[in-house]
Write a protein that holds these residues in place. Structure first.
Motif, PDB file in Angstrom:
ATOM      1  N   ILE A 504      -4.088   9.422   8.368  1.00 34.20           N
ATOM      2  CA  ILE A 504      -5.503   9.815   8.401  1.00 34.20           C
ATOM      3  C   ILE A 504      -6.406   8.586   8.268  1.00 34.20           C
ATOM      4  O   ILE A 504      -6.026   7.556   7.704  1.00 34.20           O
ATOM      5  CB  ILE A 504      -5.827  10.843   7.298  1.00 34.20           C
ATOM      6  N   GLU A 505      -7.615   8.719   8.772  1.00 36.09           N
ATOM      7  CA  GLU A 505      -8.545   7.593   8.833  1.00 36.09           C
ATOM      8  C   GLU A 505      -8.854   7.021   7.451  1.00 36.09           C
ATOM      9  O   GLU A 505      -8.930   5.805   7.263  1.00 36.09           O
ATOM     10  CB  GLU A 505      -9.854   8.019   9.515  1.00 36.09           C
ATOM     11  N   ALA A 506      -9.065   7.888   6.478  1.00 33.80           N
ATOM     12  CA  ALA A 506      -9.421   7.424   5.140  1.00 33.80           C
ATOM     13  C   ALA A 506      -8.307   6.572   4.538  1.00 33.80           C
ATOM     14  O   ALA A 506      -8.559   5.565   3.863  1.00 33.80           O
ATOM     15  CB  ALA A 506      -9.728   8.614   4.236  1.00 33.80           C
ATOM     16  N   THR A 507      -7.058   6.943   4.778  1.00 30.88           N
ATOM     17  CA  THR A 507      -5.928   6.157   4.265  1.00 30.88           C
ATOM     18  C   THR A 507      -5.865   4.802   4.967  1.00 30.88           C
ATOM     19  O   THR A 507      -5.624   3.772   4.323  1.00 30.88           O
ATOM     20  CB  THR A 507      -4.610   6.921   4.467  1.00 30.88           C
ATOM     21  N   TYR A 523     -12.307   2.352  -0.231  1.00 23.11           N
ATOM     22  CA  TYR A 523     -11.256   1.346  -0.167  1.00 23.11           C
ATOM     23  C   TYR A 523     -10.150   1.594  -1.190  1.00 23.11           C
ATOM     24  O   TYR A 523     -10.257   2.454  -2.055  1.00 23.11           O
ATOM     25  CB  TYR A 523     -11.842  -0.060  -0.285  1.00 23.11           C
ATOM     26  N   GLY A 524      -9.096   0.789  -1.057  1.00 21.18           N
ATOM     27  CA  GLY A 524      -7.846   1.084  -1.741  1.00 21.18           C
ATOM     28  C   GLY A 524      -7.888   1.131  -3.245  1.00 21.18           C
ATOM     29  O   GLY A 524      -7.019   1.721  -3.862  1.00 21.18           O
ATOM     30  N   GLY A 525      -8.914   0.506  -3.890  1.00 19.12           N
ATOM     31  CA  GLY A 525      -8.957   0.506  -5.344  1.00 19.12           C
ATOM     32  C   GLY A 525      -9.081   1.896  -5.926  1.00 19.12           C
ATOM     33  O   GLY A 525      -8.765   2.133  -7.077  1.00 19.12           O
ATOM     34  N   LEU A 529      -1.652   4.940  -5.442  1.00 18.69           N
ATOM     35  CA  LEU A 529      -0.767   3.941  -4.832  1.00 18.69           C
ATOM     36  C   LEU A 529       0.424   4.576  -4.117  1.00 18.69           C
ATOM     37  O   LEU A 529       0.921   4.026  -3.134  1.00 18.69           O
ATOM     38  CB  LEU A 529      -0.273   2.965  -5.900  1.00 18.69           C
ATOM     39  N   GLU A 530       0.889   5.713  -4.604  1.00 18.32           N
ATOM     40  CA  GLU A 530       2.034   6.355  -3.949  1.00 18.32           C
ATOM     41  C   GLU A 530       1.669   6.821  -2.542  1.00 18.32           C
ATOM     42  O   GLU A 530       2.480   6.698  -1.612  1.00 18.32           O
ATOM     43  CB  GLU A 530       2.529   7.530  -4.803  1.00 18.32           C
ATOM     44  N   THR A 531       0.459   7.324  -2.379  1.00 21.70           N
ATOM     45  CA  THR A 531       0.000   7.738  -1.045  1.00 21.70           C
ATOM     46  C   THR A 531      -0.081   6.543  -0.112  1.00 21.70           C
ATOM     47  O   THR A 531       0.371   6.601   1.048  1.00 21.70           O
ATOM     48  CB  THR A 531      -1.387   8.410  -1.141  1.00 21.70           C
ATOM     49  N   LEU A 532      -0.643   5.454  -0.624  1.00 28.92           N
ATOM     50  CA  LEU A 532      -0.774   4.246   0.195  1.00 28.92           C
ATOM     51  C   LEU A 532       0.597   3.645   0.509  1.00 28.92           C
ATOM     52  O   LEU A 532       0.818   3.137   1.615  1.00 28.92           O
ATOM     53  CB  LEU A 532      -1.650   3.213  -0.528  1.00 28.92           C
ATOM     54  N   GLN A 533       1.523   3.716  -0.459  1.00 25.50           N
ATOM     55  CA  GLN A 533       2.855   3.145  -0.233  1.00 25.50           C
ATOM     56  C   GLN A 533       3.584   3.871   0.900  1.00 25.50           C
ATOM     57  O   GLN A 533       4.240   3.236   1.733  1.00 25.50           O
ATOM     58  CB  GLN A 533       3.683   3.216  -1.517  1.00 25.50           C
TER      59      GLN A 533
END
Length: 545
Positions: A504-507, A523-525, A529-533
């Motif tokens: 998805i765009e937000a990720t 942004y990523g902050g 983190l598990e979703t981003l990983q």
């Protein structure tokens, strides 16, 4: 010949055709090198002319006249270098016309007095009585106050992008008489050239030192990063070189047009070598025209340079110590970019990446130096080169709750970031962990400073420049050259791959630090983190399994 030059039996002419519209003018010279210089002026003027003709804002004959005047002014400069008198093959112009082109009254008077012949009644046909009276007053100069005998003659800025000292060695007035300026001013339009207010040389602000001071202040305030500071100074130095502008107060709308037109003539591969960096850019342009070398910076590069010049102008307008016109507007001369962002992205293919990481400097047998690790991090995260190169020794960290290792990308003592949304946390790809990246990180954490062994080659250089030669060598030997791909192509490839994987765009915005207005997220902050990983690990391996 090249450069739109044709040989007409020993006399040269300039001819250009665009979409069925052809304009041809004589160059009035039998000298090839002179023809090249005059043709360059005609070509520079022709861009806006053809644009206006094609958009029905200008008829062909009027456009031809504009190009003829640009060529004639270049011819005048050539004559000026060889004698004390201009050669003027173009018609007389009103004082008002000179003002509208951006010339000061003093420069206009010098032009008028330099002409070897007086105008006749025929030359004045169609002029108003006021225009005739004003021209004759400038020509005779009876009421003009004389300048001090030792004042230096002002430079004459020619509309066709060349400049030279005035041919009039006699003292010139610093200002015209009051009666010379009684003409009602022309209506102000967005595109009208606007000369900067007059200032004595002693009170003027040197351009490059002013730019350097602005850079230092913004760096100290963390408003820009080192890369932006370097690009800003590079653009201002190019502006000064191409336009001849030495003082901030001398910047005009005409000088911005000149800058854009000459950037369209710069060879695409100019100043790549140390030797070429010592050659004046105008000489490089002339040689490129003579040798039919591909010319023209990209619209993106031209507009980026204009943004940097516009930044300086914006600060100068707000600076009470700088007497610069408030009407100057760089956005007026911005060329339109008709290419979509998607079309401009030059990505590495999957095969490209496999080949690159088989190179002896990047394969598993290579030395685990800064090039090895930064290239792997870029390919497996999509982060920018300077974001990775400028990581501090403690900015690859392990989250205490999830145990996930991540890049903590934020401004630090070594470099800033491109913008606010670039601050983010990006999980470390599993493949990086498998090849020993975390062991490398731990070995460096006890040594305060940068995580990678890089340094700046000069004050204004970027950390990523430290290994640039070795990187380009590895890429060229792996996938060849001429494709337009760069280190930044890792980022484009990663972005496209996650798009193809329907992340998805937000990720994607959180991982790549994109503007939320473009990618629709924070942004990523602020992200788990598990979703981003899970998303980062969708990026493909850089080598065959």
């Amino acid at each position: 010949m090249s450069g739109h030059i044709i040989d007409r039996g020993g006399r040269f002419a300039w001819r250009r055709s665009i979409r069925g519209i052809t304009i041809q003018i004589p160059l009035r010279t039998a000298n090839k090198r002179e023809a090249i210089e005059i043709a360059a002026a005609a070509t520079a003027a022709s861009y806006s002319v053809f644009h206006d003709i094609l958009s029905s804002r200008l008829d062909r004959n009027a456009g031809k006249g504009i190009i003829e005047r640009a060529a004639a002014a270049a011819s005048a400069q050539i004559t000026l270098r060889g004698s004390s008198m201009f050669f003027f093959p173009f018609p007389f112009e009103t004082v008002r016309s000179y003002r509208e082109q951006g010339f000061s009254d003093e420069e206009t008077r010098r032009f008028i007095k330099a002409r070897p012949e007086r105008p006749t009644d025929e030359d004045f046909q169609g002029w108003s009585k006021h225009d005739v009276a004003e021209y004759l007053m400038f020509l005779d100069g009876e009421d003009l106050p004389a300048a001090t005998p030792d004042s230096a003659p002002a430079s004459v800025v020619i509309h066709n992008h060349y400049h030279a000292p005035s041919p009039d060695p006699s003292p010139a007035p610093t200002t015209p008489p009051a009666t010379a300026t009684t003409t009602p001013p022309a209506p102000v339009t967005a595109a009208s050239p606007d000369p900067a207010p007059a200032a004595s040389p002693a009170s003027k602000t040197p351009l490059i030192p002013y730019a350097e001071d602005l850079n230092e202040r913004q760096l100290k305030g963390n408003h820009i990063n080192d890369g932006s500071a370097r690009d800003f100074l590079r653009a201002l130095n190019l502006f000064a070189e191409l336009t001849g502008i030495e003082f901030v107060e001398d910047i005009t709308q005409v000088s911005l047009t000149k800058f854009v037109d000459l950037m369209r003539e710069i060879p695409k591969d100019s100043r790549r070598s140390e030797k070429q960096r010592e050659i004046p850019m105008l000489e490089i342009i002339r040689d490129a025209i003579e040798n039919d070398t591909p010319r023209g910076l990209s619209v993106t590069t031209i507009n980026k340079n204009l943004v940097h010049v516009g930044k300086l102008i914006r600060h100068a307008k707000a600076d009470e110590s700088v007497n610069i016109s408030q009407r100057i507007n760089p956005s007026i001369v911005r060329p339109k970019d008709t290419e979509s962002k998607k079309d401009k992205r030059v990505m590495f293919s999957g095969d490209d990446i496999i080949k690159i990481f088989k190179h002896r400097l990047l394969n598993m047998s290579a030395e685990r130096n800064e090039l090895f690790w930064i290239a792997h991090c870029a390919a497996l995260s999509g982060a920018r080169k300077e974001e990775i190169s400028g990581l501090a020794h403690d900015e690859v960290r392990q989250d205490p709750d999830s145990g996930i290792w991540f890049f903590d990308i934020k401004p630090n003592d070594f470099r800033g970031l491109k913008n606010g949304q670039s601050k983010r946390r990006v999980p470390v790809h599993d493949d990086l962990i498998k090849i020993g990246f975390i062991d490398y990180v731990k070995s460096r954490q006890s040594k305060p400073g940068l995580l990678f062994d890089v340094r700046k080659k000069s004050k204004n250089a970027a950390y990523g420049d430290f290994f640039d030669y070795r990187w380009r060598k590895a890429m060229t030997e792996s996938i060849g050259s001429g494709h337009g791909k760069t280190f930044h192509s890792f980022r484009h490839s990663a972005t496209q791959h996650l798009l193809d994987q329907e992340v998805i765009e937000a990720t994607r915005a959180a991982i790549f630090g994109h503007d939320s207005g473009i990618e629709g997220g924070t942004y990523g902050g602020d992200w788990n983190l598990e979703t981003l990983q899970r998303a980062v690990n969708l990026l493909p391996s850089v080598r065959n399994k």
